[in-house]
Design a protein around this motif. Structure first.
Motif, PDB file in Angstrom:
ATOM      1  N   TYR A  36      -1.300 118.140  52.354  1.00 15.39           N
ATOM      2  CA  TYR A  36      -0.351 118.103  53.466  1.00 15.39           C
ATOM      3  C   TYR A  36       0.890 117.314  53.074  1.00 15.39           C
ATOM      4  O   TYR A  36       2.020 117.744  53.318  1.00 15.39           O
ATOM      5  N   ALA A  37       0.697 116.170  52.429  1.00 14.63           N
ATOM      6  CA  ALA A  37       1.828 115.341  52.002  1.00 14.63           C
ATOM      7  C   ALA A  37       2.706 116.091  51.009  1.00 14.63           C
ATOM      8  O   ALA A  37       3.939 116.039  51.084  1.00 14.63           O
ATOM      9  N   GLU A  38       2.083 116.810  50.096  1.00 13.33           N
ATOM     10  CA  GLU A  38       2.846 117.576  49.111  1.00 13.33           C
ATOM     11  C   GLU A  38       3.634 118.710  49.780  1.00 13.33           C
ATOM     12  O   GLU A  38       4.772 118.981  49.417  1.00 13.33           O
ATOM     13  N   LEU A  39       3.036 119.336  50.759  1.00 14.43           N
ATOM     14  CA  LEU A  39       3.698 120.433  51.467  1.00 14.43           C
ATOM     15  C   LEU A  39       4.864 119.962  52.328  1.00 14.43           C
ATOM     16  O   LEU A  39       5.800 120.720  52.569  1.00 14.43           O
ATOM     17  N   THR A  40       4.796 118.733  52.802  1.00 12.46           N
ATOM     18  CA  THR A  40       5.799 118.278  53.772  1.00 12.46           C
ATOM     19  C   THR A  40       6.829 117.328  53.175  1.00 12.46           C
ATOM     20  O   THR A  40       7.524 116.641  53.905  1.00 12.46           O
ATOM     21  N   THR A  41       6.921 117.280  51.866  1.00 13.26           N
ATOM     22  CA  THR A  41       7.980 116.515  51.211  1.00 13.26           C
ATOM     23  C   THR A  41       8.796 117.473  50.356  1.00 13.26           C
ATOM     24  O   THR A  41       8.317 118.519  49.944  1.00 13.26           O
TER      25      THR A  41
END
Length: 67
Positions: A36-41
């Motif tokens: 999720y963090a990778e997708l939203t940065t």
């Protein structure tokens, strides 16, 4: 069936407007918090976050057993 996805299928299917294919195949897809963090940065972060947050069939889960 439990399905856990990494970043690539979600990013690539969202890019061509076909993210719903995952739901059609698996009904529920889990993604780790790191995914999720990778997708939203990065460049398309806001779009990706909206895409993921509005899909009730994508569930963000913490990793509890890293072994």
């Amino acid at each position: 069936m439990i399905v856990i996805s990494n970043t690539s299928p979600i990013t690539n299917l969202a890019a061509v407007g076909q993210l719903a294919i995952l739901q059609q195949l698996y009904q529920t897809v889990f993604i780790p918090e790191a995914v999720y963090a990778e997708l939203t940065t990065g460049g398309g972060a806001h779009f990706q976050e909206v895409e993921i947050r509005t899909r009730s069939w994508i569930e963000i889960k913490p990793v509890t057993n890293q072994i």
